[in-house]
Design an enzyme around this catalytic site. Structure first.
Site, mmCIF file in Angstrom:
data_model
loop_
_atom_site.group_PDB
_atom_site.id
_atom_site.type_symbol
_atom_site.label_atom_id
_atom_site.label_comp_id
_atom_site.label_asym_id
_atom_site.label_seq_id
_atom_site.Cartn_x
_atom_site.Cartn_y
_atom_site.Cartn_z
ATOM 1 N N ASN A 9 0.741 -1.207 0.105
ATOM 2 C CA ASN A 9 -0.035 -0.033 0.017
ATOM 3 C C ASN A 9 1.043 1.161 0.040
ATOM 4 O O ASN A 9 2.138 1.212 -0.165
ATOM 5 C CB ASN A 9 -1.197 -0.095 1.228
ATOM 6 C CG ASN A 9 -0.210 -0.194 2.612
ATOM 7 O OD1 ASN A 9 0.624 0.583 2.604
ATOM 8 N ND2 ASN A 9 -0.370 -1.166 3.244
ATOM 9 N N ARG A 10 0.278 2.396 0.124
ATOM 10 C CA ARG A 10 1.089 3.674 -0.231
ATOM 11 C C ARG A 10 1.814 4.301 1.408
ATOM 12 O O ARG A 10 2.295 5.327 0.958
ATOM 13 C CB ARG A 10 -0.037 4.786 -0.856
ATOM 14 C CG ARG A 10 -0.209 4.346 -2.152
ATOM 15 C CD ARG A 10 -1.027 5.539 -2.610
ATOM 16 N NE ARG A 10 -0.555 6.715 -2.677
ATOM 17 C CZ ARG A 10 -1.288 7.871 -2.691
ATOM 18 N NH1 ARG A 10 -2.695 7.700 -2.897
ATOM 19 N NH2 ARG A 10 -0.821 8.987 -2.560
#
Ligand code: C5P
Length: 399
Positions: free
Chosen positions: A213-214
């Site tokens: 994920n970011r």
């Protein structure tokens, strides 16, 4: 509010005559940028490597180079700098300087300052490997450590002689991180053990691919640094790369997947006073890991995923638990529900779609909610400031 890091601190930077003296200019510059007042004191041999003007220009302060210079602050009151110092940092420290320190000499501006100060002293040795490994140098270092001096070990690599070995001045980030830790050793988290998680976990599909994920890890790393700077013994379980200034004085446990993170957190939290989970733990992982790279023979590929355990909810601990809630809608309601479901003392919620907030950003705009239902909406702040705001509240929750 507690003292935060280097801002407003008086640091005496002692420079001795090693080729690494030019790197001390970078250290001085970074200390100044972090808000410290830096007074540079140089040995006669140091000024043969780097001009005092370099340090004067970077620190905007006069540089002390001579014990007997009538214009020098040191000669007016030879203990003035030493007395005012919050820390004395010696970078680089040559074998000769370490020897003179170990014997309590005070015949140059650096050793005179060391002898006259009650502040913590940090030395960063830099020299050729054989000089560093020599029993005389090692005995001197040992003696200094016994006296409470903090040593930032030199690094291995290419030395000025062209040889490879131990003796390079430690990374400036590591030096500055160590100064921050030393300055904060009597802070409001002194004697406390804090476990912090950070980064987005990576869930492997095969040896070359993963799902993630970011999350950048910035918020968690800021929390770990801030806790260290306030005196805590910090374990940082992180899925993000850690820089030297963050890592200094912190027990870093690098992890990749949620399951690895869970194992490290469970082990670390047993003796902890607080657990702060800033990591973005992947909710799902591939059901099976392929030990070979999956070939692109099919037109479509369906990947089956299974739920990861919820670390925060399932960890067995008596520590104060702080969670994060990254939301895109109904911030307060969702965060409060998570606080209850995971048995938290406090939750830090942020709208990750808001400008100046969330992933990869250097700032964060958070809402802090505690068990009693108190809701505090903070303005957008640098992540380090957010970290201190969270710790200010955590301190009040510790038994
Ligand atoms: O439920 P949600 O993922 O939004 O909860 C976020 C909080 O829970 C964060 O503090 C995160 O670190 C933690 N968490 C966890 N284990 C998971 C998922 C989230 O500890 N599997």
């Amino acid at each position: 509010m507690s003292v935060r890091g280097l801002a407003g601190r008086n640091i005496v930077l002692g420079v001795s005559g090693s080729i690494a003296a030019y790197k001390a200019a970078d250290v001085a510059s970074r200390l100044v940028q972090a808000g410290a007042t830096v007074d540079t004191v140089m040995t006669p041999s140091a000024i043969r490597f780097v001009a005092p003007l370099t340090f004067q220009s970077l620190t905007h302060r006069p540089v002390v180079t001579d014990l007997f210079d009538p214009r020098s602050e040191l000669s007016i009151d030879h203990v003035a700098l030493a007395r005012r110092a919050d820390a004395v940092l010696i970078a680089p420290a040559t074998a000769d300087l370490l020897s003179r320190m170990a014997h309590g000499l005070a015949d140059d501006p650096v050793t005179a300052t060391v002898l006259a100060t009650a502040a913590p002293v940090i030395v960063c040795p830099a020299m050729e490997s054989h000089m560093y490994r020599h029993p005389a140098t090692q005995e001197n270092l040992e003696r200094l450590v016994q006296r409470g001096v903090r040593v930032v070990e030199p690094a291995a690599g290419r030395l000025a002689s062209g040889q490879h070995g131990i003796g390079r001045l430690a990374d400036p980030g590591l030096i500055i991180g160590t100064v921050r830790q030393v300055l904060g050793r009597n802070g409001d988290l002194s004697g406390r053990r804090v476990v912090v998680t950070a980064g987005g976990t990576r869930e492997a599909i095969d040896p070359v691919r993963y799902i993630t994920n970011r999350s950048s890890g910035k918020m968690g790393h800021a929390l770990a640094e801030a806790a260290r700077d306030r005196g805590a013994a910090v374990v940082l379980v992180t899925a993000a790369p850690v820089g030297p200034e963050t890592a200094a004085g912190i027990d870093v446990r690098p992890v990749s997947s949620a399951l690895e993170m869970m194992a490290e957190v469970q082990a670390a939290v047993e003796r902890a006073d607080a657990l702060i989970m800033a990591a973005a733990v992947a909710d799902y992982r591939p059901a099976a890991f392929s030990s070979h790279k999956v070939k692109k023979t099919q037109d479509q590929w369906e990947l089956r995923m299974v739920r990861n355990p919820d670390i925060l909810a399932s960890v067995r601990t008596t520590a104060v638990k702080v969670g994060f809630a990254a939301e895109t809608q109904d911030l307060r309601e969702n965060a409060l529900a998570k606080l209850k479901a995971k048995g938290l003392h406090m939750i830090v919620a942020n709208d990750v779609t808001a400008p100046g907030s969330g992933f990869e950003s250097d700032t964060n705009q958070v809402t802090i909610i505690d068990r009693s239902g108190r809701v505090e909406e903070l303005p957008s702040l640098p992540k380090m400031d957010v970290a201190h705001e969270i710790l200010d509240r955590l301190v009040t929750l510790l038994p």
